[in-house]
Structure formats: C-alpha cells, structure tokens
Design an enzyme around this catalytic site. Structure first.
Site, PDB file in Angstrom:
ATOM      1  N   ASP A 197      38.974  46.409  36.813  1.00  0.00           N
ATOM      2  CA  ASP A 197      38.529  45.465  35.775  1.00  0.00           C
ATOM      3  C   ASP A 197      37.439  44.543  36.291  1.00  0.00           C
ATOM      4  O   ASP A 197      36.421  44.335  35.621  1.00  0.00           O
ATOM      5  CB  ASP A 197      39.715  44.639  35.264  1.00  0.00           C
ATOM      6  CG  ASP A 197      40.692  45.478  34.456  1.00  0.00           C
ATOM      7  OD1 ASP A 197      40.287  46.545  33.947  1.00  0.00           O
ATOM      8  OD2 ASP A 197      41.862  45.062  34.335  1.00  0.00           O
ATOM      9  N   GLU A 209      42.729  42.788  38.624  1.00  0.00           N
ATOM     10  CA  GLU A 209      43.189  43.467  37.424  1.00  0.00           C
ATOM     11  C   GLU A 209      43.488  42.393  36.377  1.00  0.00           C
ATOM     12  O   GLU A 209      44.156  41.401  36.666  1.00  0.00           O
ATOM     13  CB  GLU A 209      44.442  44.288  37.729  1.00  0.00           C
ATOM     14  CG  GLU A 209      44.823  45.270  36.658  1.00  0.00           C
ATOM     15  CD  GLU A 209      43.818  46.404  36.490  1.00  0.00           C
ATOM     16  OE1 GLU A 209      43.918  47.138  35.499  1.00  0.00           O
ATOM     17  OE2 GLU A 209      42.924  46.557  37.356  1.00  0.00           O
ATOM     18  N   LYS A 255      45.274  41.214  32.993  1.00  0.00           N
ATOM     19  CA  LYS A 255      46.449  41.558  32.206  1.00  0.00           C
ATOM     20  C   LYS A 255      46.815  40.407  31.276  1.00  0.00           C
ATOM     21  O   LYS A 255      46.469  39.253  31.515  1.00  0.00           O
ATOM     22  CB  LYS A 255      47.642  41.864  33.120  1.00  0.00           C
ATOM     23  CG  LYS A 255      47.493  43.148  33.928  1.00  0.00           C
ATOM     24  CD  LYS A 255      47.502  44.353  33.014  1.00  0.00           C
ATOM     25  CE  LYS A 255      47.247  45.629  33.767  1.00  0.00           C
ATOM     26  NZ  LYS A 255      47.121  46.783  32.859  1.00  0.00           N
TER      27      LYS A 255
END
Length: 235
Positions: free
Chosen positions: A74, A105, A107
């Site tokens: 990401d 990452e 989320k």
C-alpha cells in the site's frame, strides 16, 4: 508572545483533519474497493506532505536485482534522491529493494497475518550494497538498512490489541514478518458503562465486590463498572 504558535494544537488539528477525511471515506463510500483506495490515498497524502523531500512515498511493488518481487504494498517509503525506478507505468510502480526504508499496510482496523506476510515479502528480497567514492574519499561498504514495517489504521478497534500486535512483534510470525510500528487516526470508542440500580444493597460488601471486581466470573463485556443503592448511608 503575540506571534507564538501552539504546536501541540497545530498537530492536533492536522490529525483531526486526517481523521475527518478517513471517517468521511468510511461513512460515504460503500464499495469496499473504492473505500480502501480512498483510505490509502488519505494516508499516502499525509506522508507525502510531511516527509522531507528526499524521501518518497508511493503505492508500489518492490523488486530486487534477481527479478524477485514483493506483494503489492500500500505505501512504500524509499529514498527519492538516488533511486532508479525500474518501471513506472500509469499508477504501477516497481521500486528497487535497496533504497526502501519502510513499508505500510493500510487497513480499517488491525489485521495481523496479512500485514506480516506483506512485510516478509519485502524483507525477503535480495539487497546489495557497495563502497562509494566522493570528495571525502572512499566510503566503506555499508550493510543494507533494516526495513521498518507497520500498520496504518483508521481505528484500532481495541487499542490494546494494536499495542500488543506491534510491541510484541507478532510472536506467532517469523522475524521477517514482524511489525515495528503502527498508527491509528481515530480515537477508540468511548467505553460503555454498565451497572446496578438497587432498592437496597442487601449485603453491602457483596455489592462492592460485584462492582470493583467487575464480575470476575463473567467475560469482560459482561462486567459491571458501577452500582447505586437507595440506602446510600449503608453503602
């Protein structure tokens, strides 16, 4: 001083701005893929604005000199001054493994194994180093820098879970999959209090134990946090 800036308030407002953007994406966008892309763009934009210009942050795939590739990451933070981009096509980007400083990452909430696997796919790549020569002379070969890995979450769900996930380095995962830092933009939910309102306390000591120990025989979500008896003098 009349020209003084409250830096604590300034950064608190910057965080509030990011949190507002993330909350808007969560509430206004229903499609999971579009929502995820919007959340990634908000975190990425924050890093691009605040990192020194020498550093770059992009969504990318990391590649080594043997042609091995990581998973799609990401956010990759890498050296933007000396980095040769192997490929940049539209929004797709290959970044060499050597200049990578950190991978993140993004989320909505804490996700253990997925982020760990992504980190491992980068750390497992082959990285090289070489001696350099400049105006100061020859510089000895330096080992590759450790790559940081972390989670950027809209909210942590349970804050303690995020702390355990990061501080313990994912004890169930291999060393290359461990996370070293994490951030959450939104404050955790306000805890909900639960209690008893009684006509009389019966045995005062029993009521005190019930409240102070939080129903030790029950699960955490079933515990009581306060109690009131009409017979205040006795309580």
């Amino acid at each position: 001083m009349p020209n003084q800036v409250d830096l604590k308030l300034l950064f608190a407002n910057l965080q509030a701005s990011l949190a507002g953007d993330l909350a808007l994406a969560r509430s206004a966008i229903n499609h999971p893929g579009d929502k995820g892309a919007a959340v990634e763009a908000n975190w990425l934009g924050m890093l691009v604005r605040h990192l020194p210009e020498r550093y770059r942050a992009d969504k990318a795939t990391v590649i080594d000199n043997r042609g091995n590739c990581s998973d799609s990451i990401d956010i990759v933070v890498y050296d933007g001054q000396y980095t040769h981009l192997v490929l940049k096509h539209q929004d797709f980007l290959y970044v060499l493994a050597e200049p990578v400083y950190a991978v993140f990452e993004v989320k909505q909430s804490v996700d253990k194994s997925h982020a760990g696997d992504k980190a491992a796919s980068v750390r497992g790549l082959h990285r090289t180093s070489a001696a350099t020569v400049d105006i100061r002379g020859a510089t000895a070969l330096k080992p590759p820098i450790p790559i940081l890995a972390g989670l950027l979450c809209t909210d942590s769900g349970v804050v303690a879970a995020l702390r355990r996930t990061v501080s313990r380095g994912h004890g169930g995962l291999g060393r290359s999959a461990r996370l070293t830092l994490g951030a959450t933009a939104l404050k955790p939910p306000i805890p909900i209090l639960a209690g008893l309102l009684c006509t009389d306390s019966g045995v005062v000591a029993a009521l005190r134990r019930t409240v102070s120990r939080g129903h030790s025989g029950l699960g955490r979500s079933a515990r009581l946090t306060l109690g009131v008896s009409r017979e205040l003098a006795r309580f």
